[in-house]
Write an enzyme that holds these catalytic residues in place. Structure first.
Site, PDB file in Angstrom:
ATOM      1  N   GLU A 105       0.835  -1.211   0.000  1.00  0.00           N
ATOM      2  CA  GLU A 105       0.000   0.000   0.000  1.00  0.00           C
ATOM      3  C   GLU A 105       0.866   1.255   0.000  1.00  0.00           C
ATOM      4  O   GLU A 105       0.558   2.237  -0.675  1.00  0.00           O
ATOM      5  CB  GLU A 105      -0.948  -0.031   1.208  1.00  0.00           C
ATOM      6  CG  GLU A 105      -2.005  -1.124   1.065  1.00  0.00           C
ATOM      7  CD  GLU A 105      -2.925  -1.236   2.276  1.00  0.00           C
ATOM      8  OE1 GLU A 105      -2.393  -1.476   3.378  1.00  0.00           O
ATOM      9  OE2 GLU A 105      -4.142  -1.069   2.116  1.00  0.00           O
ATOM     10  N   GLU A 125      -4.224  -9.502   3.794  1.00  0.00           N
ATOM     11  CA  GLU A 125      -5.112  -9.174   4.928  1.00  0.00           C
ATOM     12  C   GLU A 125      -6.285 -10.124   5.076  1.00  0.00           C
ATOM     13  O   GLU A 125      -6.744 -10.395   6.190  1.00  0.00           O
ATOM     14  CB  GLU A 125      -5.626  -7.736   4.784  1.00  0.00           C
ATOM     15  CG  GLU A 125      -4.582  -6.657   5.052  1.00  0.00           C
ATOM     16  CD  GLU A 125      -3.635  -6.395   3.892  1.00  0.00           C
ATOM     17  OE1 GLU A 125      -3.731  -7.092   2.846  1.00  0.00           O
ATOM     18  OE2 GLU A 125      -2.788  -5.500   4.020  1.00  0.00           O
TER      19      GLU A 125
END
Ligand code: NAI
Length: 699
Positions: A105, A125
């Site tokens: 990210e 995740e």
């Protein structure tokens, strides 16, 4: 120092340095933010490279901050990424080795990205019951294309950088370095080449559409249905990526945030995060420091080539460690080898194992009838009949022949490891290694620590476990160790439930609906009901006052031992595992009930589940209190890895914590009032009562 700042001519380089994988903990985030400010304030700097020291660019969130307020403390990852985007000088991510989760990210927030080949790229995740929470679901589809991005987000699996770079139209990597070694140099050169480019490109400004529109997301939802059973996160990944295609970037970011925060609160995500931490904690033994020396294990001997000996041997062969099996007779060895062959051959047939690998593994296996042939082995694991006299004979022989320093392990499931150790003149080298059947498949290994087991023996066995891909949990010496001691109480409750009005099918279905892989009666049939029978025979001698249902004994008297005899609590057709309810068994239970003068009552699924699960919890609390297990999370690992406890409930202790220990104890007090149950057992374990009084939890 968790992020270093250096200027190379006109390029500033911020190097994440938070071993082992440059997790983005608070100090690291602060380091990045400070570096950005410095670079932007320095007129000599034209561009900024962000990279990682050592074995990773960044593995993402810092697990040490898991669930702590530090994880959200400013500068949080969203703020750092915003600072990167707003830098007036170009920021270039130079990624290598591992670029995952928050690391990816961060890279996606940079103006440019250069990648080394061989870099594992992932947004994992979902494996923790979450979606990426710092823009991953909004930026990756823009950079990579909606479909490949959603695949990565839903699976959580890593993909190599060079494969991603080949995707048509991708904007994830602006440039591939020729090698990991030259990445640093190439990143500097690349940074210089873009130093004057304006406006600075941002992933957030890229278009995001799938040509099939809504239809594609419908397909995607159908695809994730299978993996979404009991897990909310995969379907939410689809929602978040769909938002990327339909909403303005900032609105999509808010949608992602909402979904992320809601998932954080789900019991499923809490369970998965608990397991993630518990698995890593299991290998740490409180009084055995991490730097305890280890003994070298390059060869292993296995005594007994039966069910367990064969499976245990396969674990080592799979890991490339040579094994020598010893038996009393040649035909037993032949049978053992034939079973191992058959196992591997079926893997070859299914395409799970290559022929050459199979041959390589078999070439590591040798056999003997003589103890003298074992003297060079670094470790020996005994898996002979479960009789103390047999164990005594074997361990005396091992003591005679094994070289000094060899580890002597027993796979006993019920016998006293201290006693076994006492048969040798080197009890410090003796340890229990309790594998579960089938030993080549089941992930769990209980490492049984004897009174005199040396610390370096323990640390070695834990390392060996890792090598053979087991989840090892340390247990002290007691009857049944952690797992079986608890399951005995669970089985006893199963019996009472039959006496009071249930059928085996009803009990199994209720707990299977709760999420157990198998109910107690199907499990009994699989393991062999005669095993429990033998234990109960021993118990009635040792603990004459123990209350238990006699139905299981009656079943065994009929020779219904389970799958191996084609009949147990259920009937079985040869070659199939389906359990078919049997009317005679139901009649047998009813007659027994009548003989006890019990009028059957309708028992709810809720009561069944509570009695079964809380019986595990109460016994576990005693185990914890006695120090047999050193932490509650170890008990969870035993039940998740060895007993089919539902993953999304995180193990019995985690589940009890989630229900609330106060509520658990209230239920126990209710059960204690049932005259057909065992009031003494349901007395809450002192530790449990104490935790409730203090308002605390197990974990
Ligand atoms: P098994 O009966 O399948 O195999 C035992 C093997 O040991 C036989 O092949 C026998 O010939 C050999 N043997 C017996 N005495 C011997 C001696 N003095 N020297 C050399 N070989 C000898 O039994 P299984 O099920 O493999 O169990 C072995 C051990 O593993 C027992 O201690 C048992 O409690 C334990 N265990 C069993 C589990 C299971 O599910 N079957 C699970 C965990 C532990």
């Amino acid at each position: 120092m968790t992020a270093e700042y250096k200027v190379h001519g006109d390029i500033a380089v911020i190097t994440l340095n938070n071993p082992p994988v440059n997790g983005l903990g608070l100090a690291t985030r602060q380091g990045i933010a400070d570096g950005l400010t410095k670079a932007n304030d320095d007129p000599a700097v034209k561009a900024i490279v962000i990279t990682g020291a050592g074995k990773a660019f960044s593995g993402g969130a810092d697990i040490k901050e898991f669930g702590s307020p530090k994880a959200l403390q400013e500068p949080n990852l969203l703020s750092v990424i915003l600072a990167v985007e707003n830098s007036s000088k170009p920021v270039i991510a130079a990624v290598h080795s591992v670029c995952m989760g928050g690391g990816l990210e961060l890279a996606l927030g940079c103006h440019y990205r250069i990648a080394a080949p061989g870099c594992s790229v992932a947004l994992p995740e979902v494996k923790l019951g979450l979606i990426p929470g710092a823009g991953g679901t909004q930026r990756l589809p823009r950079a990579l294309g909606v479909e490949p991005a959603l695949n990565m987000i839903v699976s959580g699996e890593p993909v190599k950088s060079e494969m991603l770079a080949m995707l048509p139209g991708q904007k994830l990597f602006d440039k591939m370095a020729s090698s990991a070694e030259s990445l640093a140099e190439e990143a500097l050169a690349y940074a210089r080449s873009v130093a004057d480019a304006r406006p600075l490109p941002l992933v957030r400004n890229l278009p995001c559409k799938h040509p099939l529109g809504d239809a594609y997301f419908q397909f995607a939802r159908n695809m994730v249905k299978g993996m979404s059973k009991n897990f909310p996160a995969p379907a939410k990944c689809v929602d978040a990526v769909e938002a990327a295609t339909k909403q303005k970037f900032d609105v999509g970011m808010a949608t992602e945030r909402d979904i992320f925060l809601n998932l954080m609160l789900t019991p499923e995500s809490k369970a998965l995060r608990h397991i993630f931490v518990a698995e890593r904690a299991a290998s740490k033994i409180p009084d055995v420091p991490a730097d305890t020396p280890q003994r070298a294990i390059n060869s292993v001997a296995v005594i007994g080539a039966g069910t367990m000996g064969g499976g245990i041997s396969m674990n080592f062969l799979n890991a490339g460690i040579p094994v020598k099996m010893l038996e009393m007779k040649q035909d037993a060895l032949d049978r053992g080898i034939a079973t191992i062959r058959k196992n591997y051959e079926s893997q070859v047939k299914k395409g799970k194992l290559k022929q050459d690998k199979y041959e390589q593994r078999m070439s590591l296996l040798s056999t003997t009838l003589s103890y003298d042939d074992l003297k060079d082995a670094d470790m020996v694991i005994e898996a002979v009949f479960e009789e103390i006299g047999v164990k005594e004979a074997v361990f005396k022989e091992l003591d005679r022949v094994m070289k000094p320093g060899a580890i002597l392990a027993s796979n006993t499931s019920t016998l006293d490891v201290n006693k076994i150790a006492s048969f040798t003149k080197r009890p410090q080298d003796v340890v229990g290694m309790h594998f579960f059947s089938p030993a080549n498949v089941m992930k769990l290994l209980e490492v049984v620590r004897g009174e005199k087991t040396a610390k370096d023996v323990l640390s070695t066995v834990m390392a060996v476990a890792k090598k053979i891909r087991k989840t090892a949990v340390v247990s002290g010496v007691c009857d049944g160790f952690i797992g079986n001691r608890m399951i005995e109480q669970y089985g006893r409750q199963g019996g009472f439930l039959l006496d009071e009005g249930c059928t085996p099918e009803q009990v199994d279905k209720a707990i299977e609906k709760f999420g157990f892989a198998m109910g107690p009666f199907r499990m009994g049939d699989l393991a062999g009901n005669d095993i429990g029978w033998a234990i109960r025979k021993r118990r009635v001698v040792e603990q004459a006052d123990m209350k238990y249902s006699k139905t299981a004994d009656l079943l065994c008297e009929k020779g219904r031992f389970g799958q191996k005899t084609g009949a147990g609590w259920y009937d079985y057709v040869a070659g199939k595992r389906d359990a078919v309810p049997n009317a005679d068994v139901v009649t047998m239970i009813e007659e027994h009930r009548k003989s006890l003068g019990i009028t059957p009552r309708k028992i709810s699924d809720e009561e069944i589940v509570q009695r079964l699960v809380y019986s595990l919890v109460n016994e576990a609390a005693r185990i914890l209190e006695e120090g047999i297990a050193s932490k509650a999370s170890d008990i969870d690992m035993v039940y998740l890895m060895g007993y089919g406890f539902p993953i999304y409930r995180g193990g019995p202790m985690n589940y009890a914590d989630q229900v609330g220990l106060f509520n658990v104890v209230q239920a126990m007090k209710r059960f204690a009032k049932n005259p057909l149950d065992d009031a003494k057992f349901w007395e809450p374990a002192p530790l449990l009562a104490k935790l409730v009084a203090e308002g605390k939890t197990f974990n």
